[in-house]
Design an enzyme around this catalytic site. Structure first.
Site, PDB file in Angstrom:
ATOM      1  CD  GLU A  58      -2.295  -1.366   2.886  1.00 45.96           C
ATOM      2  OE1 GLU A  58      -1.854  -0.495   3.876  1.00 45.96           O
ATOM      3  OE2 GLU A  58      -2.931  -2.278   3.226  1.00 45.96           O
ATOM      4  CB  CYS A 106      -3.569  34.448  12.834  1.00 44.86           C
ATOM      5  SG  CYS A 106      -3.745  35.601  11.526  1.00 44.86           S
ATOM      6  CD  GLU A 107      -2.221  28.014  14.333  1.00 42.69           C
ATOM      7  OE1 GLU A 107      -1.533  27.461  15.231  1.00 42.69           O
ATOM      8  OE2 GLU A 107      -3.674  27.688  14.153  1.00 42.69           O
ATOM      9  CE1 TYR A 142      -0.543  10.583   3.541  1.00 41.65           C
ATOM     10  CE2 TYR A 142       1.611  10.406   2.924  1.00 41.65           C
ATOM     11  CZ  TYR A 142       0.447   9.703   3.246  1.00 41.65           C
ATOM     12  OH  TYR A 142       0.559   8.234   3.160  1.00 41.65           O
TER      13      TYR A 142
HETATM   14  N1  LLP Z   1      -1.356   1.876   4.272  1.00 41.02           N
HETATM   15  C1  LLP Z   1      -1.973   2.321   5.936  1.00 41.02           C
HETATM   16  C2  LLP Z   1      -2.754   1.463   6.537  1.00 41.02           C
HETATM   17  C3  LLP Z   1      -1.523   3.677   5.961  1.00 41.02           C
HETATM   18  O1  LLP Z   1      -1.763   3.928   7.443  1.00 41.02           O
HETATM   19  C4  LLP Z   1      -0.656   4.443   5.296  1.00 41.02           C
HETATM   20  C5  LLP Z   1      -0.229   5.814   5.756  1.00 41.02           C
HETATM   21  C6  LLP Z   1      -0.191   4.117   4.107  1.00 41.02           C
HETATM   22  C7  LLP Z   1      -0.598   2.648   3.772  1.00 41.02           C
HETATM   23  C8  LLP Z   1       0.521   4.754   3.292  1.00 41.02           C
HETATM   24  O2  LLP Z   1       1.960   5.249   3.732  1.00 41.02           O
HETATM   25  P1  LLP Z   1       3.091   5.705   2.652  1.00 41.02           P
HETATM   26  O3  LLP Z   1       3.464   4.553   1.816  1.00 41.02           O
HETATM   27  O4  LLP Z   1       2.423   6.966   2.053  1.00 41.02           O
HETATM   28  O5  LLP Z   1       3.801   6.107   3.694  1.00 41.02           O
HETATM   29  N2  LLP Z   1       0.711  12.835   6.814  1.00 41.02           N
HETATM   30  C9  LLP Z   1       1.870  12.149   7.310  1.00 41.02           C
HETATM   31  C10 LLP Z   1       1.551  10.638   6.618  1.00 41.02           C
HETATM   32  C11 LLP Z   1       0.609   9.666   7.402  1.00 41.02           C
HETATM   33  C12 LLP Z   1       0.751   8.199   6.910  1.00 41.02           C
HETATM   34  C13 LLP Z   1      -0.606   7.628   7.281  1.00 41.02           C
HETATM   35  N3  LLP Z   1      -0.683   6.192   6.816  1.00 41.02           N
HETATM   36  C14 LLP Z   1       2.992  12.939   6.379  1.00 41.02           C
HETATM   37  O6  LLP Z   1       2.678  13.997   5.691  1.00 41.02           O
HETATM   38  O7  LLP Z   1       4.026  12.256   6.581  1.00 41.02           O
END
Ligand code: LLP
Length: 411
Positions: free
Chosen positions: A271, A340-341, A368
């Site tokens: 994923e 404003c932060e 993200y």
């Molecule tokens: N699968 C599940 C169950 C997840 O919770 C996530 C990410 C992914 C796959 C994908 O992860 P990736 O391959 O993109 O690392 N907002 C944060 C990242 C939060 C990730 C949450 N879950 C940031 O900007 O770094």
């Protein structure tokens, strides 16, 4: 697979498109994505992982319909975490039989819809959720395809907000408890796999290898007890380069999984979000003002934490490049937005040459970025543009002021 950004004749280009031209057409702040880079990243991972792996794109990283459509046409699967993401994937032409549904809080309506459209697998995160899934499957007269998301209790060595596979985290089911659930009889559930996801922006693959080994051993124990499982879902989390990191390559990642899982007769599912789309995107912004408060220099830009939250929320580093190639190293300044932060910043003490009116690109904004944006401070959300070959296309219009209050009127 070349990075999409380079200076040509002193002007910053994304593939063959001059970013300044996009600013003239669409204004700022605007997200711009390289479709070419996204495709190449997808294909590089798909190729390295091979045909026995279902490569799911984690929709949460960037859920724009046009990017989902592009990935669907390449044959991608999708990892979703909400009913909204499910409908986006279906609208974009994604195949429901290639969707895995993760998340600790799936509602009844979300589970029902997922079963109705026939998704590949529900990744179930608690005994209570398993009961709910089973009851809904019974109502619908189907067997729900389920993998239990286990918590392998390994430390991914990443930012605590995005580490998910430790024992104290809210995610997953402890392996021992999962084993008990798998052993029980659930007439309306078909257990088809085991899932895990330990965290995001992982630069060291050893924890993923360790999680894969723990999943493998559970898989083998369950098979020995006669449970006909078919797949292992290793989640996402492969990191990218934001600054000076050396992230794992698709080949490194595939080798890590292969080493842990070789000869196990199971399909694999991954994923990946950030690793596919993170470096495909930039956020373009214009400098509104320069100011100095005596000891500190500030560069106030027209994008803000509501557009790109990562620096504020995680203290994340994003490279910043002027659209006009700089001639000197610059001076240290904080790049901040109008919100404003004090937490509204993109960089601190960054060496930059930037004057009022200059245009900047904030890098690594494909994952993200827009997906976590909001209208905080009543700021309409940014426009999004997709560059593909010689063509560039607006794939989300800038929100208008009327969009800000549309849901509050005509009640
Ligand atoms: N699968 C599940 C169950 C997840 O919770 C996530 C990410 C992914 C796959 C994908 O992860 P990736 O391959 O993109 O690392 N907002 C944060 C990242 C939060 C990730 C949450 N879950 C940031 O900007 O770094």
């Amino acid at each position: 697979m070349s990075h999409p950004l380079h200076y040509r004749h002193g002007e910053l280009c994304l593939d063959d498109t001059r970013l300044a031209d996009l600013v003239h057409a669409h204004g700022t702040p605007t997200y711009v994505y390289s479709g070419r880079y996204l495709q190449e990243r997808y294909q590089a991972f798909a190729h390295a992982l091979g045909p026995n792996t279902l490569l799911c794109y984690a929709v949460k990283a960037n859920s724009n319909l046009h990017l989902l459509g592009l990935l669907a046409r390449l044959g991608a699967g999708f990892d979703i975490v909400s009913g909204g993401e499910l409908e986006r994937v279906l609208r974009a032409g994604g195949d429901p039989r290639r969707i895995v549904f993760s998340g600790v809080g799936k509602s009844r309506a979300e589970i029902r819809r997922a079963l109705e459209v026939g998704i590949f697998c529900l990744n179930v995160e608690s005994a209570a959720e398993l009961e709910r899934v089973s009851a809904i499957a019974q109502e619908l007269g189907v067997q729900a395809p389920v993998a239990l998301r286990v918590n392998p209790d390994v430390d991914p060595g990443t930012h605590p907000y995005i580490a998910t596979g430790l024992q104290e985290s809210k995610f997953g089911i402890p392996i021992a408890e999962a084993e008990t659930l798998y052993a029980q009889s659930w007439p309306h559930v078909q257990f088809i796999g085991i899932a895990a996801h330990i965290g995001s922006q992982l630069l060291d693959l050893a924890p993923i290898g360790e999680a894969a080994r723990r999943l493998r051993s559970l898989y083998e124990r369950l098979q020995a007890h006669g449970l006909p499982l078919r797949h292992l879902d290793l989640g996402g989390g492969v990191g990218i380069r934001y600054h000076n990191e050396t992230p794992p390559t698709p080949a490194d990642y595939a080798a890590t999984l292969e080493e842990a899982l070789a000869s196990l007769p199971a399909q694999r599912v991954v994923e990946l979000g950030r690793a596919l789309v993170g470096n495909a995107g930039v956020l373009l912004t214009r400098v509104e003002y320069r100011k100095s408060n005596g000891s500190k220099e500030f560069c106030v830009v027209d994008a803000a934490m509501n557009d790109l939250l990562r620096p504020s929320l995680y203290g994340a580093w994003h490279d910043i490049l002027p659209l006009q190639e700089p001639r000197a190293a610059g001076t240290p300044m904080d790049v901040v937005g109008p919100v404003c932060e004090s937490g509204d910043f993109f960089a601190r003490n960054r060496l930059l040459q930037a004057e009022a009116g200059d245009l900047l690109a904030i890098l690594g904004a494909g994952a993200y970025g827009f997906a976590m944006s909001s209208q905080y401070n009543s700021r309409p959300r940014a426009a999004e543009v997709l560059v593909l070959g010689q063509e560039n296309r607006l794939i989300r219009r800038r929100e208008t002021l009327a969009d800000l209050w549309a849901a509050e009127e005509d009640l």
